[in-house]
Design a protein around this motif. Structure first.
Motif, mmCIF file in Angstrom:
data_model
loop_
_atom_site.group_PDB
_atom_site.id
_atom_site.type_symbol
_atom_site.label_atom_id
_atom_site.label_comp_id
_atom_site.label_asym_id
_atom_site.label_seq_id
_atom_site.Cartn_x
_atom_site.Cartn_y
_atom_site.Cartn_z
ATOM 1 N N ARG A 12 -2.444 4.338 5.508
ATOM 2 C CA ARG A 12 -1.923 3.272 4.278
ATOM 3 C C ARG A 12 -2.707 2.109 4.217
ATOM 4 O O ARG A 12 -2.991 1.748 3.122
ATOM 5 N N SER A 37 0.724 -1.288 -0.060
ATOM 6 C CA SER A 37 0.018 -0.180 0.015
ATOM 7 C C SER A 37 0.895 1.300 -0.055
ATOM 8 O O SER A 37 0.314 2.422 0.089
ATOM 9 N N SER A 38 2.109 0.930 -0.152
ATOM 10 C CA SER A 38 3.084 2.420 0.067
ATOM 11 C C SER A 38 3.551 2.593 -1.273
ATOM 12 O O SER A 38 4.597 1.621 -1.771
#
Length: 317
Positions: free
Chosen positions: A314, A23-24
């Protein structure tokens, strides 16, 4: 971009850590390797594949590694914490990944990825350190391609699997000593002392569940794990140890490191697997005639609210 390799034994908190990397946007996830730990190797590998599938990461190579410690048998798994399948007996809620494991082993995959990398790579071991010790022993030339190793493990002030030891280090103390004491690769240790302080409560989990389908699935994977930690914490909540370590890997600065010489107890008494930090200070060590040895950056503090907010933002995206 931060190039990452994750070495993992999913495990509920490992699933959160893999999800955080996926998710980053600043992360280039080069590969995922698996190791025995919370459950057996076949299950940790299956779980890693499924978490990657949840995030559509068919492109990330996955390789299975060590199914046992370097020297002595592993005493037991952590099924009472993570469930029989490692994900609160709910791993079947996750999609199957179309791409299976790579046609190589974990150490060979890591060595190949490091050799091919244009820039130094961060390795994030969030399980027993067996694969990492084997990598550094068998492929010493790759040390120069490692930016740093960010480890979840250890406990400076009392363990969780014994009175003195944290599970990941206790699972293979000989491997942990190789990585934390004998090597010279830049290393950050994120111990249980800090990850416990970053525990999340029911409100945080409810917000994550309400954020969307992926957040809801992550929370559903915590049922057995959450029950265990709610008893340990004395309130409804849980501790996502490995996601805190991953926070340091993908967003340096939220955790506060202190450089400390470390030792890992490899004897067979009640302190086996204990991480011993020499916190006397340089002057005191010099007066005692001890140089203290290699120092490791140990995450000893953090802006706890900022860590929780970062993780929620995130993982809920």
């Amino acid at each position: 971009m931060t190039a990452l390799i994750i070495d993992t034994d999913p495990g509920v908190d490992d699933a959160f850590a893999i999800a955080l990397a996926c998710s980053s946007p600043e992360v280039d996830l080069l590969g995922v390797t698996t190791v025995f730990g919370n459950v057996g190797l076949a299950m940790t590998t299956r779980n890693a594949l499924r978490v990657l599938a949840l995030y559509g990461r068919e492109d990330v190579p996955v390789a299975a590694g060590a199914d046992r410690p370097l020297v002595y048998p592993h005493p037991h798994r952590a099924r009472h914490v993570h469930g029989d399948d490692g994900l609160s007996d709910r791993s079947n809620l996750l999609p199957e990944r179309r791409t299976g494991v790579a046609g190589t082993d974990a150490v060979s995959l890591m060595a190949s990825l490091l050799e091919q990398a244009a820039e130094p790579v961060t390795i994030v071991p969030i399980g027993p350190l067996t694969n990492i010790a084997l990598l550094l022993a068998a492929h010493p030339a790759v040390r120069t391609k490692i930016a740093r190793i960010v480890i979840m493990g250890g406990a400076l002030d009392g363990g969780n699997v014994t009175a003195t030891a944290e599970f990941n280090i206790w699972s293979d103390p000989e491997a942990a000593r190789r990585v934390l004491v004998e090597e010279e690769v830049p290393t950050v240790l994120v111990p249980m002392d800090l990850t416990h302080r970053c525990a999340v409560d029911a409100e945080w989990l409810d917000k994550l569940a309400a954020s969307g389908p992926r957040g809801r699935l992550l929370v559903e994977l915590t049922s057995t794990y959450r029950e265990h930690y709610s008893r340990a914490l004395g309130r409804d909540g849980t501790v996502i140890h490995d996601a805190v370590a991953m926070t340091e890997a993908v967003h340096p600065g939220l955790l506060t490191p202190t450089s400390l010489p470390l030792e890992v107890e490899c004897g067979h008494g009640p302190s086996r697997g204990m991480v011993i930090a020499d916190r006397r200070g340089t002057a005191a060590r010099e007066r005692s005639g001890s140089d203290g040895g290699r120092e490791v950056a140990v995450a000893t503090d953090a802006d706890l609210d900022a860590v929780r907010a970062f993780l929620l933002a995130r993982l809920g995206s």
